[in-house]
Design an enzyme around this catalytic site. Structure first.
Site, short mmCIF file in Angstrom:
data_model
loop_
_atom_site.label_atom_id
_atom_site.label_comp_id
_atom_site.label_asym_id
_atom_site.label_seq_id
_atom_site.Cartn_x
_atom_site.Cartn_y
_atom_site.Cartn_z
N THR A 153 0.49 -1.53 0.00
CA THR A 153 -0.32 0.28 0.04
C THR A 153 0.74 1.48 -0.07
OG1 THR A 153 -1.37 1.02 1.52
CG2 THR A 153 -0.21 -0.50 2.20
N ASP A 154 0.03 1.92 -0.44
CA ASP A 154 0.99 3.65 -0.83
C ASP A 154 0.39 4.33 0.34
OD1 ASP A 154 -1.46 4.46 -0.10
OD2 ASP A 154 -1.85 5.75 -1.98
N GLU A 155 -0.02 3.79 1.98
CA GLU A 155 0.36 4.21 2.79
C GLU A 155 1.97 4.02 3.77
OE1 GLU A 155 -3.60 3.43 5.35
OE2 GLU A 155 -4.82 2.88 3.59
N TYR A 215 -1.46 -0.45 11.06
CA TYR A 215 -2.36 -1.22 9.37
C TYR A 215 -0.75 -1.06 9.02
CZ TYR A 215 -3.38 -1.28 4.73
OH TYR A 215 -3.44 -1.57 3.60
N LYS A 241 2.19 -3.11 7.36
CA LYS A 241 2.91 -3.16 5.70
C LYS A 241 4.09 -3.12 5.68
CE LYS A 241 0.13 -4.53 2.45
NZ LYS A 241 0.07 -5.63 2.19
#
Ligand code: NAD
Ligand code: TYD
Length: 354
Positions: free
Chosen positions: A135-137, A160, A164
């Site tokens: 993810t870009d998060e 989260y 990741k």
């Protein structure tokens, strides 16, 4: 078993993105054997795979990626050439209330997959590939300007995204340390059919239909970059087949929306689809306490995957949004079934909490 051209393990294939990826791969690659390993958590639903469940090149295996025995057994049984790893706990709000689940699945589960792949392939990496979907998060939160590129420093801020980020680092470590042929991608917010209605768009579609409040966190000023799930799956297909080992590719929709503007647009589309008078759905908007540590803005620079591999998004946003709304309105039973029974208590807790 006669070996087909490639044997591919897709983890998390009963979830939102995984089920779209399976539809794409099973139909596009009849010469591949595609095995979906999924634990079937609250987010995994075999209903999502009804159309392909009897395809000759598809198998489902209920398995937990954190179990060395279960994953080793699958590698022995199917002798995989490739892994596309999507299984994860994926919802930020749940990671805030229960981080341990995220550490176990997203970090320990990923390392377990890496270990089993490495042991099974035993240094023979010809034709092998381990693709980690992320993810870009992991890059953190942007201000008003700028974009995440592949060289942006990691700065995850929720349990989260930290889980990741950790798994991304471990995947790269296995490339550098053991030469495992990995490839990674970091994608922006996906939308489309089969998304569990805890994420913004399906939750709000569901609530509007049932005339329930739309809980907008904070002032609704946070910005996300939205990409149609089918476009993400085409990017995964491209990167899996053409990406360079050891490389990371950012994937995005070049489609930034402030939450409140997106929600107002959705309300308009829903009024229109449901034959309600204009403005009726907007009345359901309820500003609630902000998410803890809420990242302000995500925006992706996806020029590398376009330049090197020729991928770019195809679905324009109004078309994608309308297609998505139509799907949820036509598949009411799907929405009702995933939000009833064991899930109901979670929803009630969420609404009472906010
Ligand atoms: P999802 O929550 O809809 O699906 C996750 C799937 O993983 C479910 O089928 C679940 O049963 C399965 N799973 C969970 N724990 C497991 C375990 N221990 N063993 C085996 N299976 C398990 O998630 P999604 O939105 O489809 O996301 C898929 C992947 O893409 C995730 O890795 C996520 O981080 C990444 N991603 C998602 C988005 C997005 O907008 N949804 C954007 C970028 C990246
Ligand atoms: P979400 O779909 O949970 O994705 P992510 O947090 O991974 O970006 O949320 C998208 C945006 O919408 C995010 O800024 C949080 C916000 N949001 C709300 O305002 N209300 C809600 O009920 C939800 C689920 C999200």
């Amino acid at each position: 078993m006669d070996k087909m051209k490639k044997h591919i393990l897709i983890t998390g294939g009963a979830g939102f993105i995984g089920s779209h990826l399976l539809h794409l791969f099973v139909n596009k690659y009849p010469e591949y054997l595609i095995v979906n390993a999924d634990k079937l958590t609250y987010a995994g639903n075999l209903e999502n795979l009804k159309e392909i469940e009897n395809a000759p090149n598809y198998r489902f295996e209920k398995a937990d990626i954190t179990s060395n025995d279960e994953i080793s057994e699958l590698f022995k049984k199917y002798d995989f050439d490739g892994v596309i790893h999507l299984a994860a706990e994926s919802h930020v709000d749940r990671s805030i209330s229960n981080p341990m689940e995220f550490i176990n699945t997203n970090i320990v589960g990923t390392v377990n997959l890496l270990n089993v792949a490495r042991a099974h392939w035993n240094g023979n990496y010809e034709g092998k590939r381990f693709y980690h979907v992320s993810t870009d998060e992991v890059y953190g939160s942007l201000g008003d300007t700028g974009y995440f590129t592949e060289s942006t420093a990691y700065d995850p801020r929720s349990p989260y995204s930290a889980s990741k980020a950790s798994s991304d680092h471990l995947v790269r470590a296995y490339f550098h340390t053991y030469g495992l042929p990995v490839v990674l991608s970091n994608c922006s917010n996906n939308y489309g059919p089969y998304q569990f209605p805890e994420k913004l768009l399906p939750l709000f579609i569901h609530n509007i239909r049932n005339r329930k409040p739309l809980p907008v966190y904070g002032k609704g000023e946070n910005i996300r970059d939205w990409l149609y799930v089918g476009d993400h799956c085409e990017a995964i297909d491209t990167i899996f087949h053409k990406g360079t080992a050891g490389e990371t590719y950012n994937i995005g929709g070049n489609n930034e929306w402030k939450n409140i503007d997106l929600i107002r647009l959705l309300c308009k589309v829903m009024d229109n689809k449901l034959g309600r008078k204009e403005g009726e759905s907007e009345e359901l908007i309820t500003f609630v306490k902000d998410r803890a540590g809420h990242d302000m803005r995500y925006a992706i620079d996806a020029s590398k995957v376009k330049k090197e591999l020729g991928w770019e998004p195809k679905t324009d946003f109004p078309t994608g949004l309308e297609k998505t709304v139509d799907w949820y309105l036509t598949n009411k039973e799907w929405l009702e079934s995933v939000t009833s029974g064991q899930y109901q208590k979670y929803y009630e807790d969420q609404y009472i909490k906010r």
